[in-house]
Design an enzyme around this catalytic site. Sequence first.
Site, PDB file in Angstrom:
ATOM      1  N   ASP A  24      36.658 -46.283 -24.090  1.00  0.00           N
ATOM      2  CA  ASP A  24      35.395 -46.824 -24.300  1.00  0.00           C
ATOM      3  C   ASP A  24      34.637 -46.426 -23.084  1.00  0.00           C
ATOM      4  OD1 ASP A  24      33.881 -48.429 -26.144  1.00  0.00           O
ATOM      5  OD2 ASP A  24      33.269 -49.496 -24.240  1.00  0.00           O
ATOM      6  N   ASP A  67      42.390 -48.900 -28.213  1.00  0.00           N
ATOM      7  CA  ASP A  67      41.194 -48.768 -27.512  1.00  0.00           C
ATOM      8  C   ASP A  67      41.560 -49.456 -26.204  1.00  0.00           C
ATOM      9  OD1 ASP A  67      38.092 -48.442 -27.383  1.00  0.00           O
ATOM     10  OD2 ASP A  67      38.346 -48.629 -29.596  1.00  0.00           O
ATOM     11  N   HIS A  90      32.413 -46.883 -35.912  1.00  0.00           N
ATOM     12  CA  HIS A  90      31.714 -48.102 -36.097  1.00  0.00           C
ATOM     13  C   HIS A  90      30.254 -48.425 -35.126  1.00  0.00           C
ATOM     14  CE1 HIS A  90      33.468 -47.618 -32.150  1.00  0.00           C
ATOM     15  NE2 HIS A  90      33.077 -49.086 -31.648  1.00  0.00           N
ATOM     16  N   ASP A  91      29.888 -47.114 -34.646  1.00  0.00           N
ATOM     17  CA  ASP A  91      28.433 -47.574 -33.996  1.00  0.00           C
ATOM     18  C   ASP A  91      27.569 -46.598 -34.805  1.00  0.00           C
ATOM     19  OD1 ASP A  91      29.619 -48.798 -31.729  1.00  0.00           O
ATOM     20  OD2 ASP A  91      30.276 -47.129 -30.707  1.00  0.00           O
ATOM     21  N   GLU A 102      35.631 -41.422 -25.204  1.00  0.00           N
ATOM     22  CA  GLU A 102      34.292 -41.665 -25.762  1.00  0.00           C
ATOM     23  C   GLU A 102      33.190 -41.267 -24.620  1.00  0.00           C
ATOM     24  OE1 GLU A 102      30.998 -44.889 -27.796  1.00  0.00           O
ATOM     25  OE2 GLU A 102      32.376 -45.398 -26.140  1.00  0.00           O
TER      26      GLU A 102
HETATM   27  C1  GLC Z   1      31.170 -48.028 -26.886  1.00  0.00           C
HETATM   28  C2  GLC Z   1      31.684 -48.781 -28.313  1.00  0.00           C
HETATM   29  C3  GLC Z   1      30.612 -49.667 -28.769  1.00  0.00           C
HETATM   30  C4  GLC Z   1      30.627 -50.819 -27.675  1.00  0.00           C
HETATM   31  C5  GLC Z   1      30.164 -50.350 -26.483  1.00  0.00           C
HETATM   32  C6  GLC Z   1      30.286 -51.260 -25.354  1.00  0.00           C
HETATM   33  O1  GLC Z   1      29.958 -47.266 -27.228  1.00  0.00           O
HETATM   34  O2  GLC Z   1      32.078 -47.813 -29.052  1.00  0.00           O
HETATM   35  O3  GLC Z   1      31.106 -50.447 -30.073  1.00  0.00           O
HETATM   36  O4  GLC Z   1      29.607 -51.832 -28.102  1.00  0.00           O
HETATM   37  O5  GLC Z   1      30.864 -49.124 -25.985  1.00  0.00           O
HETATM   38  O6  GLC Z   1      31.614 -51.503 -24.986  1.00  0.00           O
END
Ligand code: GLC
Length: 539
Positions: A207, A101, A342-343, A278
């Site tokens: 991210d 990541d 994980h979200d 992402e």
């Molecule tokens: C992304 C991650 C998440 C995190 C956010 C801020 O959405 O997947 O888990 O809280 O970014 O970094």
Amino acid sequence: MTEKKLWWQTGVVYQIYPRSYMDTTTSGMGDLPGISAKLDYLSETLGVDAIWLSPFYPSPMKDFGYDVADYCNVDPRFGTLADFDELLTNAHQRGIKLIIDWVPNHSSDQHPWFIESRSSRNSPKRDWYVWRDPKFDENGNKLPPNNWQSLFGGIAWEWDEKTAQYYLHSFVKEQPDLNWRNPEVQAAMYETLRFWLKRGVDGFRVDVAHFIMKDPALRDNPPAQIKGAAMHRSHGDAYDSQSHIHDHGHPDSHPIYKEVRKILDEYSQTSPRVSVGEIHIFEFEKLAEFYGTPEEGMEFHLPFNFSLLKVAWHAAQFRAQVDAYEAALPAWATPNYVLGNHDEGRIATRYGEMQSRVAAMMLLTLRGTPTIYYGEELGMTDVLVPPEKRLDPYGLSVPEHGRDRCRTPMQWDSTKNAGFSKAETDALWLPIAENFTHKNVATELADPRSHLALYRQLLALRKESEALQHGTYRSLDTVPNVFLYERQSENETLLIALNFSEKKQDLALEGNILLSTYLDNKANPQTLRPHEGLIIQKL
Ligand code: GLC
């Protein structure tokens, strides 16, 4: 002739949340040596091609590692750089690629860059973050510079008493946004990529990639046209009441990702390095822009396609999303699919046990690169973490959306703590799902019809099948409640028939059944049983 594809175009990615995979130190939390110890499971039992690790960097853990205090190290809670190198070597020995990541939008407020930046208005790093003077209302009361909201609740600006300015944080206040308009920030962050590329990592998951560039004038967001339309997850009323056109998604992020791609390409002589973005953008044309273009420069290899996460369990809706996505991508682009991370809530909870088997068949038979979330292969479910044990800062502001529920420890066997940790049970960072006694790797390995057995067969079939690896995709009209599509390559045509309903469906298909989600030998191409998915080889 089938065109030769690269590992990330045919492979399956498996996401690991390091805190929850395997604990080797009895800390109650997973670590890197724990992942090393499970590589045989990943390569032999499952047969995935790449793993993506959520952050393991030194961090105060205000957002569980997405608040990075050092981009070039390992948090002692997860191990050491030497442990990382060992994991990488061990993974490569087994032919597994390692994606890590990368969190460019924000650092931790404990990162030395931010500590320096906030020390004084004259700090050489002041402009590395987004600092602004307050506005004042007619009574002289101090107001934030604009109306932007944090995704985790409250305004996106934190007042710094000492230097009398606000700084921007799109997430928690301990995650100050870096100022990507500053060339020094760009150069420093590119160095962090090189650090890991030199160590041998195979790629990055970037991210909130679309957040890095904001409106340069920091204009207010206008009100939302349709409440909650921008994002599929609800972030709370104030956030959802705005149309998020200025606080992220600015087109200036594209040149940055072209640069990132060039850096990856520099290191791709021996083995292609990959970037996965992402990007929570649901208009496919806009999402497709993040691939870049061969003419103007390439960007992400795989801009994450989250579209299937937001649709209800109806065959027509899934078909519509897949068809629209396929139609929007340039011919050379590799599609990708994901159903959990994980979200998000876990698929066995979101859709149901039987449905999640159908979902797995879909995920692993659509065209492009699938990402599996750890535990999905066992049918792991969400855990309703009691309020006093909740940790996720997002869950604290919008409890029904808390993410602790999908981050609980991996279930390895039916012994204490599901074999995840030898710590005292109440010392585990999050509780284990109660169903671990039967939903675990060891038990499911012994059951030829388990969830795990289905994933193993799907993964094995995918590896062998020319149509699944290289074939075209075409959806076909059929009865309502069934999503039917064809994958066709030079020498093979497969039909995938997915029954989204609890009733049997007569389809009268013909061919050899390669796999049924029921994993028995009673499947029939003429009739799909309730919640059954079939892979049929056309004769
Ligand atoms: C992304 C991650 C998440 C995190 C956010 C801020 O959405 O997947 O888990 O809280 O970014 O970094």
